[in-house]
Write a protein that holds these residues in place. Structure first.
Motif, PDB file in Angstrom:
ATOM      1  N   ASN A 324       0.835  -1.199   0.000  1.00  9.82           N
ATOM      2  CA  ASN A 324       0.000   0.000   0.000  1.00  9.82           C
ATOM      3  C   ASN A 324       0.871   1.251   0.000  1.00  9.82           C
ATOM      4  O   ASN A 324       0.682   2.161  -0.809  1.00  9.82           O
ATOM      5  CB  ASN A 324      -0.916  -0.016   1.221  1.00  9.82           C
ATOM      6  N   ALA A 325       1.837   1.283   0.915  1.00  9.83           N
ATOM      7  CA  ALA A 325       2.728   2.444   1.002  1.00  9.83           C
ATOM      8  C   ALA A 325       3.568   2.583  -0.263  1.00  9.83           C
ATOM      9  O   ALA A 325       3.853   3.699  -0.712  1.00  9.83           O
ATOM     10  CB  ALA A 325       3.636   2.323   2.222  1.00  9.83           C
ATOM     11  N   GLN A 326       3.965   1.446  -0.835  1.00 11.56           N
ATOM     12  CA  GLN A 326       4.775   1.486  -2.054  1.00 11.56           C
ATOM     13  C   GLN A 326       4.021   2.181  -3.184  1.00 11.56           C
ATOM     14  O   GLN A 326       4.562   3.035  -3.887  1.00 11.56           O
ATOM     15  CB  GLN A 326       5.166   0.062  -2.466  1.00 11.56           C
ATOM     16  N   LYS A 327       2.747   1.832  -3.344  1.00 13.91           N
ATOM     17  CA  LYS A 327       1.955   2.467  -4.400  1.00 13.91           C
ATOM     18  C   LYS A 327       1.730   3.950  -4.110  1.00 13.91           C
ATOM     19  O   LYS A 327       1.804   4.790  -5.012  1.00 13.91           O
ATOM     20  CB  LYS A 327       0.616   1.754  -4.560  1.00 13.91           C
ATOM     21  N   VAL A 328       1.462   4.256  -2.856  1.00 13.27           N
ATOM     22  CA  VAL A 328       1.186   5.650  -2.487  1.00 13.27           C
ATOM     23  C   VAL A 328       2.416   6.524  -2.710  1.00 13.27           C
ATOM     24  O   VAL A 328       2.358   7.562  -3.376  1.00 13.27           O
ATOM     25  CB  VAL A 328       0.724   5.745  -1.015  1.00 13.27           C
ATOM     26  N   ILE A 329       3.549   6.099  -2.152  1.00 13.63           N
ATOM     27  CA  ILE A 329       4.743   6.943  -2.187  1.00 13.63           C
ATOM     28  C   ILE A 329       5.276   7.094  -3.604  1.00 13.63           C
ATOM     29  O   ILE A 329       5.627   8.199  -4.042  1.00 13.63           O
ATOM     30  CB  ILE A 329       5.817   6.373  -1.240  1.00 13.63           C
ATOM     31  N   THR A 330       5.327   5.992  -4.351  1.00 15.21           N
ATOM     32  CA  THR A 330       5.847   6.098  -5.720  1.00 15.21           C
ATOM     33  C   THR A 330       4.902   6.906  -6.603  1.00 15.21           C
ATOM     34  O   THR A 330       5.351   7.663  -7.470  1.00 15.21           O
ATOM     35  CB  THR A 330       6.074   4.705  -6.334  1.00 15.21           C
ATOM     36  N   SER A 331       3.592   6.779  -6.379  1.00 12.85           N
ATOM     37  CA  SER A 331       2.635   7.536  -7.196  1.00 12.85           C
ATOM     38  C   SER A 331       2.669   9.022  -6.874  1.00 12.85           C
ATOM     39  O   SER A 331       2.547   9.866  -7.776  1.00 12.85           O
ATOM     40  CB  SER A 331       1.222   6.983  -7.004  1.00 12.85           C
TER      41      SER A 331
END
Length: 706
Positions: A324-331
Motif C-alpha cells: 500500500n505504502a509502495q503504491k502511495v509513495i511512488t505515485s
C-alpha cells in the motif's frame, strides 16, 4: 485486410498526434482549477452555500451536527454509528490488527472471520477506543496572540505550543473530554476540539480476509473492485450497548447517479495549500528517496521467490505489508514530478501572490512569504538528505546497522563510571547484554537484500564522493556494494561481534570497522543535524501560518483546509472514468467477483473461502458490490460512511483508484475516484451467506430487533 491496416495506421497516427500535442503544452499557460485544493470541508466551517449552489441542497446547523455526531474516529481510521444500539461500521482493513490479536489457536479470525451470535458473544477489544467529536471552539485569537510573542522563531513556536497545551488541559479538566487543538488553513485558524471517548469496543462481525481483500495487493488502488471490506463493532458503557442519539441508518434503495453523496471521515494528511518550494523539497528529498526504497525492495522481494521458492509465501506477505505504502509513495513522487500538475500548483500560487502584491496592506505584511519559505527549504536541503541517510529505519535499514549501533551504545556505556551506567551495562547483567547485541538468528537473505537497497539509497542521498559512501561501499552499487561492506566488516559474524564486545569500549570504538565508524560518527552528527532542521522547521512554521492567514483572507472558506486526521465531509457523485482504453462501470456485482475468481484459476489472491463456493439459491448475484464516486478522500478516510442527503448510509469508503493518489497535493475530479462497498452487498452477504440474521435485521431496522 486493407481496411484493418488503414484503421491501425489511423490509430497510430492519432496516438502520435495526441502525444505530440501533450508534449507541446505551454506550461506557462496552464491554469489552476476551482477544486484543485479539494472538497474536504471542515465541520468548523460547513459548506452550506456550496451544497446549495452545487446540488440545490438546503442544509443547516442541525443537519451538520447530526452528521458530525454520527461519525467516529478510530486509531488510524474512521468509523460511524449505524444503529440506535451502538453498532459501529468500519473497514475490515482497519480492523486487521484487532482480528489478529483476538485470534486463537482454535479460531483464526483473519482466515475465517467472526460472528457473535448473541450480545454476550461480542468480544471486547483490549486497549481500543472510538472518539466522537462533540465540542468545537474557535481559539484562533488566543493561539495567534501567543505565536506573535517572543523575539525569535523558536520563542514564538514555544509560546504557541504552551498556549495550545494550556487550552487542551483546561478543557480536559473542565469536561473530561479528550482535547486537541487543530490547525486549519495552515495556521490561519485554530479550533479546540473535544472528543468523547468510548473505550469499551467489542467485535460483532467480520468477514474473512479473503473476501475483504479480494485481489490482494495486485488490485489495491485499482478499479473495478470486488471487496467486502467491512467490519462491525459495538460500543458499550457500563456493560451495556451505547444508545447513541445520532447514527446513520442504512438504506437499501441504492444511489441515483444524479444525486449528491457525502463521505464523512478523518482524512489523514494532504499538502494542497503548501508552496511550490515546499512541494519541490518533499519531492526531491523525501518522496524521491522513499519511492526508491519502497519500489526497489518491493521488486527485490519478488525476485527472492525464485531464489528461495520455499519461502515465496513469506516474501509475498512482506510485499503485502509494504504494498500500500509502495503504491502511495511512488505515485505521489510521480505526480510531483509531472510538469503539468506542478504547473497547476504554480498557477495557484501565482494567483495568490498577485492578489497579495496588488493590495498594499497585504503586500506589506505577507508579500515576502514565498521568498522566505523558499529560503528555508533551500537551507533544509543541506540537512534533509543526510538525516535520511543517517537515520536507522526499522522497516528498511538492514539489521547490520542496528547491531553496529548496539555495539557503539555498549561502548559508550562502558566508558562511564560503573555507578553511572544503565543497569544492563554493569555487574552480573553485563554478559547477557553482550550476548543480546546480536540476534540468535539473522535472516541473511532478507538482510543482504535490504543492504543492497539501502546502499543505493544512501548513495542517492549523499552522493558518490561522500566519504562514508566510499568507506562503506567503495565504488560499488546494489549487491556489489553489500558484498563490499560485508567483506570489510565483521558485522555479519555473530562470534566476531561478541568477541569484539568482550574486548571492551576502546577495542570497539577504535576497531576501524567501517560500519562501526559510520555509526559512531554519523549518530553524533545526526543530533546536530536534527536540531538545525528543527530550527528551520520552526521558522517555516511561522511563515506557514502567515501563508494560511493570507489564503484565508483571499479565499475564506470557499476552499477547504488541508487534511490533518480530523473530521471532514466531502461531496461527490457517482462517475465513471477512463482507463486502459475503456470506461469503468459505476457499480460492480458479485457476477464480476466470480468471473475474476474463475479467470485467475481460483488462486491467491483471487481465491475465495469455502463459504463462498456454495451459495444459497436465494443469493442475488446482481447485487451491487462496489461503486465509484468523485468524493475526495485520502488515507485516514478508510471506514468513512458514504451517506445521501437524508443522512442514510449508501456505502462504505475503503480505497481510491490509482489516479486518486496524487490527491495528496492536488485534487483532479476528472479521474480521482473513491472506491466503496455498497451497503446492499453488506446486508445481502450477512443475511444470505453468513446467516447472521440478527445483524442483518439490526442494520435494516437501525436498532436491535428482538
Amino acid at each position: 485486410m486493407k481496411k484493418f491496416i488503414n484503421r491501425i495506421f489511423l490509430l497510430i497516427t492519432f496516438t502520435a498526434f495526441a502525444f505530440n500535442i501533450n508534449a507541446q503544452i505551454d506550461l506557462d499557460t496552464v491554469k489552476s482549477q476551482k477544486f484543485d485544493t479539494g472538497k474536504m470541508w471542515s465541520f468548523d466551517y460547513p459548506p452550506v452555500e456550496h451544497f446549495k449552489e452545487a446540488y440545490g441542497l438546503e442544509t443547516n446547523e442541525e443537519w451538520f451536527e447530526d452528521v458530525r455526531l454520527s461519525a467516529l474516529r478510530l486509531p488510524g481510521c474512521t468509523a460511524s454509528f449505524v444503529s440506535a444500539d451502538g453498532l459501529i461500521m468500519t473497514n475490515h482493513h482497519c480492523a486487521r490488527r484487532v482480528l489478529e490479536e483476538l485470534s486463537t489457536k482454535e479460531k483464526d479470525l483473519i482466515a475465517d472471520g467472526f460472528f457473535a451470535e448473541t450480545l454476550e458473544d461480542e468480544i471486547r477489544i483490549p486497549n481500543y477506543y472510538a472518539d466522537q467529536l462533540v465540542f468545537i471552539k474557535d481559539v484562533t485569537e488566543e493561539v495567534q496572540a501567543a505565536a506573535e510573542t517572543g523575539e525569535t522563531a523558536d520563542e514564538k513556536a514555544k509560546n504557541k505550543e504552551e498556549k495550545i497545551k494550556e487550552l487542551t488541559e483546561n478543557l480536559e479538566k473542565e469536561t473530561g473530554l479528550r482535547a486537541q487543538v487543530v490547525s486549519l488553513f495552515n495556521g490561519a485558524k485554530f479550533s479546540l476540539y473535544g472528543y468523547k471517548r468510548y473505550d469499551d469496543i467489542r467485535l460483532v462481525f467480520a468477514p474473512e480476509m479473503q473476501i475483504a481483500y479480494f485481489g490482494g495487493d495486485f488490485d489495491n488502488f485499482t478499479y473495478p473492485r470486488y471487496n467486502l471490506d467491512f467490519t462491525l463493532y459495538r460500543a458499550y458503557e457500563n456493560g451495556k450497548p451505547v444508545q447513541p442519539e445520532h447514527f446513520f441508518k442504512f438504506t437499501l434503495n441504492g444511489i441515483d447517479p444524479n444525486e449528491p453523496i457525502f463521505t464523512v471521515g478523518n482524512p489523514g494528511s494532504t499538502q494542497r495549500l503548501k508552496t511550490v518550494a515546499q512541494l519541490e523539497y518533499i519531492r526531491d528529498v523525501v518522496y524521491r528517496g522513499y519511492a526508491f526504497v519502497y519500489d526497489t525492495y518491493y521488486n527485490e522481494l519478488e525476485k527472492l521467490k525464485t531464489v528461495a521458492p520455499e519461502r515465496a509465501e513469506e516474501f509475498e506477505d512482506i510485499r503485502v505489508n509494504i504494498g500500500n505504502a509502495q503504491k502511495v509513495i511512488t505515485s505521489i513522487y510521480k505526480g510531483l514530478s509531472d510538469p503539468y500538475l506542478m504547473a497547476r500548483k504554480k498557477d495557484f500560487q501565482r494567483k495568490l501572490q498577485e492578489a497579495v502584491w496588488n493590495n498594499p496592506e497585504l503586500k506589506e505584511k505577507y508579500g515576502t512569504i514565498w521568498e522566505n519559505i523558499e529560503k528555508t527549504q533551500t537551507e533544509l536541503r543541506q540537512y534533509g538528505p543526510k538525516i535520511m541517510a543517517y537515520t536507522i529505519n526499522r522497516r528498511f535499514t538492514p539489521q547490520y546497522f542496528s547491531i553496529a549501533q548496539k555495539l557503539v551504545d555498549f561502548a559508550n556505556e562502558l566508558q562511564k563510571p560503573e555507578e553511572e551506567r544503565l543497569p544492563d551495562y554493569k555487574g552480573d547483567k553485563l554478559d547477557s547484554t553482550i550476548q543480546s547485541l546480536y540476534p540468535e538468528e539473522l535472516d541473511n537473505l532478507i538482510e543482504n537484500t535490504k543492504l543492497a537497497v539501502w546502499a543505493d539509497f544512501m548513495r542517492m542521498q549523499l552522493g558518490d564522493d561522500d566519504n562514508y559512501i566510499r568507506s562503506l561501499f567503495g565504488n560499488n552499487k546494489g549487491k556489489d556494494a553489500a558484498e563490499y561492506l560485508l567483506k570489510n566488516s565483521i558485522i555479519d559474524d555473530r562470534d566476531k561481534v561478541i568477541e569484539l564486545a568482550k574486548e571492551g569500549a576502546d577495542a570497539i570504538l577504535n576497531s576501524g570497522d567501517p560500519l562501526i565508524v559510520f555509526i559512531k560518527e554519523s549518530q553524533e552528527q545526526l543530533k546536530d543535524l536534527r536540531e538545525k532542521a528543527e530550527e528551520i522547521s520552526n521558522t517555516t512554521e511561522i511563515y506557514d501560518d502567515m501563508l494560511g492567514q493570507v489564503i484565508f483572507k483571499i479565499y475564506g472558506t470557499s476552499i477547504p483546509p488541508d487534511a490533518n486526521f480530523t473530521l471532514r465531509i466531502s461531496d461527490g457523485k457517482l462517475a465513471s472514468f477512463d482507463y486502459n482504453g475503456t470506461k469503468a462501470p459505476l457499480f460492480t456485482t458479485f457476477y464480476g467477483l466470480y468471473d475474476r475468481w474463475y479467470s485467475f484459476n481460483k488462486e491467491y489472491p483471487w481465491s475465495l473461502h469455502e463459504i463462498w463456493t456454495h451459495l444459497p439459491d436465494d443469493f442475488d448475484m446482481s447485487t451491487p458490490l462496489n461503486f465509484i464516486s468523485t468524493n475526495d478522500i485520502v488515507g485516514g478516510n478508510s471506514g468513512s460512511a458514504i451517506i445521501n442527503k437524508n443522512k442514510e448510509v449508501v456505502g462504505l469508503a475503503f480505497d481510491g483508484n490509482m489516479d486518486s493518489i496524487v490527491g495528496n497535493f492536488i485534487y483532479m475530479p476528472h479521474n480521482n475516484r473513491c472506491v466503496a462497498v455498497d451497503v446492499r452487498a453488506i446486508v445481502h452477504s450477512i443475511d444470505k451467506v453468513y446467516k447472521a440474521k440478527r445483524i442483518a435485521d439490526e442494520l435494516k431496522a437501525g436498532k436491535i430487533v428482538d
